[in-house]
Write a protein that holds these residues in place. Structure first.
Motif, PDB file in Angstrom:
ATOM      1  N   GLY A  98      15.193   5.369  20.807  1.00 38.47           N
ATOM      2  CA  GLY A  98      15.454   5.831  19.443  1.00 38.47           C
ATOM      3  C   GLY A  98      15.824   7.297  19.413  1.00 38.47           C
ATOM      4  N   PRO A  99      16.113   7.802  18.187  1.00 39.40           N
ATOM      5  CA  PRO A  99      16.694   9.146  18.073  1.00 39.40           C
ATOM      6  C   PRO A  99      15.685  10.295  18.185  1.00 39.40           C
ATOM      7  CG  PRO A  99      16.553   8.091  15.923  1.00 39.40           C
ATOM      8  CD  PRO A  99      16.038   7.094  16.912  1.00 39.40           C
ATOM      9  N   ILE A 100      14.387   9.999  18.136  1.00 37.24           N
ATOM     10  CA  ILE A 100      13.430  11.116  18.198  1.00 37.24           C
ATOM     11  C   ILE A 100      12.871  11.214  19.608  1.00 37.24           C
ATOM     12  CG2 ILE A 100      11.241  12.027  17.275  1.00 37.24           C
ATOM     13  CD1 ILE A 100      11.954  10.248  14.763  1.00 37.24           C
ATOM     14  N   ASN A 101      12.964  12.420  20.165  1.00 37.38           N
ATOM     15  CA  ASN A 101      12.554  12.575  21.557  1.00 37.38           C
ATOM     16  C   ASN A 101      11.291  13.430  21.639  1.00 37.38           C
ATOM     17  OD1 ASN A 101      12.421  12.662  24.271  1.00 37.38           O
ATOM     18  ND2 ASN A 101      14.414  13.637  24.616  1.00 37.38           N
ATOM     19  N   ASP A 102      10.200  12.979  20.986  1.00 41.84           N
ATOM     20  CA  ASP A 102       8.963  13.770  21.014  1.00 41.84           C
ATOM     21  C   ASP A 102       7.867  13.078  21.831  1.00 41.84           C
ATOM     22  OD1 ASP A 102       8.249  11.655  19.506  1.00 41.84           O
ATOM     23  OD2 ASP A 102       7.654  12.801  17.719  1.00 41.84           O
ATOM     24  N   GLY A 103       8.278  12.094  22.621  1.00 42.86           N
ATOM     25  CA  GLY A 103       7.299  11.422  23.483  1.00 42.86           C
ATOM     26  C   GLY A 103       6.541  10.313  22.788  1.00 42.86           C
ATOM     27  N   SER A 104       6.795  10.135  21.480  1.00 42.45           N
ATOM     28  CA  SER A 104       6.016   9.124  20.743  1.00 42.45           C
ATOM     29  C   SER A 104       6.610   7.727  20.898  1.00 42.45           C
ATOM     30  CB  SER A 104       5.941   9.482  19.255  1.00 42.45           C
ATOM     31  OG  SER A 104       7.257   9.438  18.721  1.00 42.45           O
ATOM     32  N   SER A 105       7.870   7.634  21.257  1.00 40.90           N
ATOM     33  CA  SER A 105       8.474   6.305  21.358  1.00 40.90           C
ATOM     34  C   SER A 105       9.210   6.157  22.672  1.00 40.90           C
ATOM     35  CB  SER A 105       9.453   6.086  20.205  1.00 40.90           C
ATOM     36  OG  SER A 105      10.386   7.142  20.215  1.00 40.90           O
ATOM     37  N   PHE A 106       8.446   5.888  23.703  1.00 33.15           N
ATOM     38  CA  PHE A 106       9.083   5.709  24.997  1.00 33.15           C
ATOM     39  C   PHE A 106       8.939   4.254  25.421  1.00 33.15           C
ATOM     40  CE2 PHE A 106       5.722   5.132  28.159  1.00 33.15           C
ATOM     41  CZ  PHE A 106       4.583   5.483  27.431  1.00 33.15           C
ATOM     42  N   ALA A 107       9.759   3.874  26.393  1.00 33.19           N
ATOM     43  CA  ALA A 107       9.645   2.542  26.993  1.00 33.19           C
ATOM     44  C   ALA A 107       9.745   2.717  28.503  1.00 33.19           C
ATOM     45  CB  ALA A 107      10.764   1.640  26.495  1.00 33.19           C
ATOM     46  N   TYR A 108       9.261   1.704  29.219  1.00 32.03           N
ATOM     47  CA  TYR A 108       9.436   1.697  30.674  1.00 32.03           C
ATOM     48  C   TYR A 108      10.646   0.850  31.029  1.00 32.03           C
ATOM     49  CZ  TYR A 108       4.644   3.471  31.178  1.00 32.03           C
ATOM     50  OH  TYR A 108       3.518   4.233  31.125  1.00 32.03           O
ATOM     51  N   LEU A 109      11.297   1.199  32.137  1.00 31.09           N
ATOM     52  CA  LEU A 109      12.261   0.276  32.745  1.00 31.09           C
ATOM     53  C   LEU A 109      11.409  -0.667  33.587  1.00 31.09           C
ATOM     54  CD1 LEU A 109      14.104   2.653  31.942  1.00 31.09           C
ATOM     55  CD2 LEU A 109      15.433   2.194  33.973  1.00 31.09           C
ATOM     56  N   ARG A 110      11.550  -1.966  33.349  1.00 27.93           N
ATOM     57  CA  ARG A 110      10.572  -2.880  33.961  1.00 27.93           C
ATOM     58  C   ARG A 110      10.530  -2.746  35.491  1.00 27.93           C
ATOM     59  NH1 ARG A 110      14.157  -8.278  32.523  1.00 27.93           N
ATOM     60  NH2 ARG A 110      15.697  -7.950  34.139  1.00 27.93           N
ATOM     61  N   PRO A 111       9.300  -2.735  36.042  1.00 29.07           N
ATOM     62  CA  PRO A 111       9.171  -2.644  37.499  1.00 29.07           C
ATOM     63  C   PRO A 111       9.193  -4.012  38.163  1.00 29.07           C
ATOM     64  CG  PRO A 111       7.016  -2.444  36.482  1.00 29.07           C
ATOM     65  CD  PRO A 111       7.989  -2.604  35.360  1.00 29.07           C
ATOM     66  N   GLU A 112       9.105  -5.079  37.373  1.00 27.40           N
ATOM     67  CA  GLU A 112       9.248  -6.459  37.860  1.00 27.40           C
ATOM     68  C   GLU A 112       9.746  -7.266  36.673  1.00 27.40           C
ATOM     69  OE1 GLU A 112       5.397  -8.155  38.932  1.00 27.40           O
ATOM     70  OE2 GLU A 112       4.650  -7.954  36.896  1.00 27.40           O
ATOM     71  N   THR A 113      10.463  -8.354  36.929  1.00 28.35           N
ATOM     72  CA  THR A 113      10.977  -9.141  35.799  1.00 28.35           C
ATOM     73  C   THR A 113       9.866 -10.013  35.216  1.00 28.35           C
ATOM     74  OG1 THR A 113      11.698 -11.089  37.054  1.00 28.35           O
ATOM     75  CG2 THR A 113      13.252  -9.262  36.907  1.00 28.35           C
ATOM     76  N   ALA A 114       8.786 -10.174  35.968  1.00 25.44           N
ATOM     77  CA  ALA A 114       7.741 -11.146  35.626  1.00 25.44           C
ATOM     78  C   ALA A 114       7.095 -10.932  34.253  1.00 25.44           C
ATOM     79  CB  ALA A 114       6.650 -11.091  36.699  1.00 25.44           C
ATOM     80  N   GLN A 115       6.831  -9.660  33.904  1.00 26.89           N
ATOM     81  CA  GLN A 115       6.003  -9.437  32.702  1.00 26.89           C
ATOM     82  C   GLN A 115       6.624 -10.013  31.444  1.00 26.89           C
ATOM     83  OE1 GLN A 115       2.882  -8.621  32.587  1.00 26.89           O
ATOM     84  NE2 GLN A 115       2.934  -8.450  34.825  1.00 26.89           N
ATOM     85  N   GLN A 116       7.964  -9.935  31.324  1.00 31.13           N
ATOM     86  CA  GLN A 116       8.564 -10.468  30.094  1.00 31.13           C
ATOM     87  C   GLN A 116       8.609 -11.996  30.106  1.00 31.13           C
ATOM     88  OE1 GLN A 116       8.336  -8.415  27.962  1.00 31.13           O
ATOM     89  NE2 GLN A 116       9.791  -6.741  27.933  1.00 31.13           N
ATOM     90  N   ILE A 117       8.407 -12.590  31.273  1.00 35.01           N
ATOM     91  CA  ILE A 117       8.231 -14.048  31.305  1.00 35.01           C
ATOM     92  C   ILE A 117       6.876 -14.365  30.675  1.00 35.01           C
ATOM     93  CG2 ILE A 117       7.959 -16.083  32.766  1.00 35.01           C
ATOM     94  CD1 ILE A 117       9.950 -14.942  34.719  1.00 35.01           C
ATOM     95  N   PHE A 118       5.844 -13.579  31.038  1.00 36.14           N
ATOM     96  CA  PHE A 118       4.510 -13.836  30.468  1.00 36.14           C
ATOM     97  C   PHE A 118       4.510 -13.606  28.958  1.00 36.14           C
ATOM     98  CE2 PHE A 118       3.350 -12.363  34.897  1.00 36.14           C
ATOM     99  CZ  PHE A 118       3.208 -13.649  35.382  1.00 36.14           C
ATOM    100  N   THR A 119       5.153 -12.505  28.515  1.00 37.74           N
ATOM    101  CA  THR A 119       5.099 -12.214  27.078  1.00 37.74           C
ATOM    102  C   THR A 119       5.894 -13.247  26.265  1.00 37.74           C
ATOM    103  OG1 THR A 119       6.986 -10.704  27.179  1.00 37.74           O
ATOM    104  CG2 THR A 119       4.812  -9.709  27.452  1.00 37.74           C
ATOM    105  N   ASN A 120       6.826 -13.938  26.916  1.00 37.76           N
ATOM    106  CA  ASN A 120       7.600 -14.981  26.212  1.00 37.76           C
ATOM    107  C   ASN A 120       7.024 -16.384  26.412  1.00 37.76           C
ATOM    108  OD1 ASN A 120      10.152 -14.076  24.808  1.00 37.76           O
ATOM    109  ND2 ASN A 120      10.309 -12.919  26.713  1.00 37.76           N
ATOM    110  N   PHE A 121       5.858 -16.469  27.046  1.00 35.68           N
ATOM    111  CA  PHE A 121       5.301 -17.784  27.390  1.00 35.68           C
ATOM    112  C   PHE A 121       5.216 -18.692  26.160  1.00 35.68           C
ATOM    113  CE2 PHE A 121       1.516 -20.510  27.704  1.00 35.68           C
ATOM    114  CZ  PHE A 121       1.854 -21.272  28.805  1.00 35.68           C
ATOM    115  N   LYS A 122       4.656 -18.163  25.058  1.00 37.22           N
ATOM    116  CA  LYS A 122       4.466 -19.012  23.864  1.00 37.22           C
ATOM    117  C   LYS A 122       5.820 -19.396  23.255  1.00 37.22           C
ATOM    118  CE  LYS A 122       1.563 -19.463  19.759  1.00 37.22           C
ATOM    119  NZ  LYS A 122       2.598 -20.023  18.918  1.00 37.22           N
ATOM    120  N   ASN A 123       6.756 -18.446  23.239  1.00 36.24           N
ATOM    121  CA  ASN A 123       8.091 -18.763  22.698  1.00 36.24           C
ATOM    122  C   ASN A 123       8.720 -19.927  23.450  1.00 36.24           C
ATOM    123  OD1 ASN A 123       8.117 -16.696  20.837  1.00 36.24           O
ATOM    124  ND2 ASN A 123       8.980 -15.219  22.286  1.00 36.24           N
TER     125      ASN A 123
END
Ligand code: GAP
Length: 444
Positions: free
Chosen positions: A122-147
């Motif tokens: 996003g447009p504000i760079n104050d450290g409040s809205s960061f994301a990681y570049l995934r270190p493994e593809t696995a985690q988003q498989i787990f978070t989508n399990f119910k979907n």
């Protein structure tokens, strides 16, 4: 390794990334042949894991990952390598990869270095809205399990597969594309009833070894390693690594882990209701139970997970290494030939008109090229340089299984010459039979 790296650059398989500005360490680009080889390897994995089975679904999730995902997965706390500084040369190394010329007394005490990359969202760079570049593809498989369960009505056992980029800020990237900072993984999370996990783990170890052998890896170069002690990841009950004899030594090609109910349990709300067996952090942020209803007693259970996780880039390196052959010929000369399995070969066939200035020969060659290309079995090229010998040598070096020459016999008698990469033998075939020959080559 040096010869392989040189071939990769010369023939357009793999280039150092950002090379014109001096390069960026631990990053590589796949050139015209590399991208074909890599895509073929990924397609072969996808077909074997998703299409050839009836118990796996596919997924393509985002790379940018909510920090909570990697907090509850344990990566924020534990995805670290021990880092040391050398006070003499001023460089930093992973503790187990310090070069011999740095003296022990010059090294600092090791400290934990987290391997995850962060970026601002996003447009504000104050450290409040960061994301990681995934270190493994696995985690988003787990978070989508119910979907996935809700949209496909899957019951246990079943899996979710994904191929995609992963990022790790490796302290010492090395050995060409073996250890890099941006790479691709082919991961399957296979969800099973607790109690059946050990049997499924063994089944997947066998399956995955056989698959690598079918890609052309010599079985004697694969060793099975039981991961023990500190090397076992925080989520794993048991992990087996398929180790391959890379040009630089025996190292991990793929890991097959029993991740228990750790990940689905960690990302779930109301964990106390779920009978989770592994040690998870209390989660008050998730809005979902990642569990599945047992059809018999209607209770929710958190499945155990078996995870075969392979590196695409390490796979490409292993396949290149296996294919690389320097053969002594009868006339005392040598030839370099890349003996890829046909389904992995970047180019499946080269069509060569005998004379580049003969319109009829060239248009016949183009017609055959288009006919074979339309079969959608991979890339077919027209080689219109007019030097058959040079073309054979080039296509040996890039691993093209067959070269098809269009000459005056083709115009007069409809006969083409097919030259085999591995045997160098030549056979004559009616042009009307070439499509079937080509299909046999790639589909058998
Ligand atoms: N989800 C489990 C997992 O990521 P891992 O053993 O850390 O487990 C799985 O990684 C595979 O990913 C490895 O077997 C390897 O093939 C590949 N891989 C890991 N780190 C890599 C790197 N820095 N460069 C290239 N491939 C890497």
């Amino acid at each position: 390794m040096d010869e392989l790296v040189a071939l990769c650059k010369r023939r357009g398989f793999i280039f150092q990334s950002n090379e014109i500005y001096g390069g960026l360490q631990g990053l590589y680009d796949y050139g015209p042949l590399g991208v074909e080889l890599k895509n073929n390897l990924k397609s072969s994995w996808w077909a074997s894991i998703v299409y050839d089975r009836d118990d796996v679904e596919g997924l393509d999730a985002s790379i940018l990952t909510h920090p909570d995902v990697l907090k509850y997965s344990g990566h924020e706390d534990t995805f670290t390598d021990p880092l040391v500084d050398c006070k003499s040369c001023g460089l930093r190394f992973r503790e187990d990869q310090v070069p011999d010329n740095c003296k022990d007394e010059d090294l600092t005490e090791p400290r934990d270095f987290n391997l995850m990359f962060q970026t601002n969202v996003g447009p504000i760079n104050d450290g409040s809205s960061f994301a990681y570049l995934r270190p493994e593809t696995a985690q988003q498989i787990f978070t989508n399990f119910k979907n996935v369960v809700d949209s496909t009505s899957r019951t246990l056992p079943f899996g979710i597969a994904q191929i995609g980029k992963a990022f790790r800020n490796e302290i010492t990237p090395r050995n060409f594309i073996f250890r890099v900072r941006e790479f691709e993984q082919m991961e399957l999370e296979f969800f099973v009833q607790p109690g059946t996990d050990d049997v499924w783990h063994k089944e997947w170890i066998k399956n995955r070894k056989e698959w690598w052998i079918a890609q052309g890896i010599d079985s004697s170069k694969i060793t099975i390693l039981n991961v023990t002690g500190d090397d076992l990841a925080h989520y794993s009950k048991s992990t087996v690594d398929l180790m391959y004899e890379f040009p630089h030594g025996l190292e991990e090609l793929e890991g097959i882990a029993n991740r228990t109910d750790f990940d689905l349990g960690s990302h779930s709300k109301n964990q106390d209701d779920l009978n989770i067996t592994s040690k998870v952090i209390e989660n008050n942020s998730s809005n979902t139970k990642l569990a599945i209803q047992d059809l018999e007693n209607k209770k929710f259970i958190v499945p155990y997970v078996i995870e075969p996780s392979a590196g695409v880039d390490r796979g490409v390196l292993a396949i290149l290494n296996e294919a690389f052959n320097i053969e002594k010929l009868e006339d005392g000369k040598e030839r370099l030939v890349m003996s890829f399995k046909p389904h992995l070969a970047p180019i499946k066939a080269a069509i060569i008109p005998l004379k580049k200035n003969n319109d009829t020969l060239v248009s016949t060659a183009i017609k055959l090229k288009n006919e074979l290309q339309k079969l959608r079995l991979g890339r077919v090229v027209l080689e219109n340089t007019g030097n058959i010998g040079k073309n054979y040598r080039k296509h040996d070096e890039i691993g093209t299984p067959i070269c098809i020459t269009i000459d005056f016999d083709t115009l007069e008698k409809n006969i083409v010459t097919i030259r085999n990469r591995d045997t160098m033998s030549q056979e004559k075939l009616d042009i009307s039979k070439v499509s079937d020959y080509f299909k046999d080559l790639l589909l058998s």
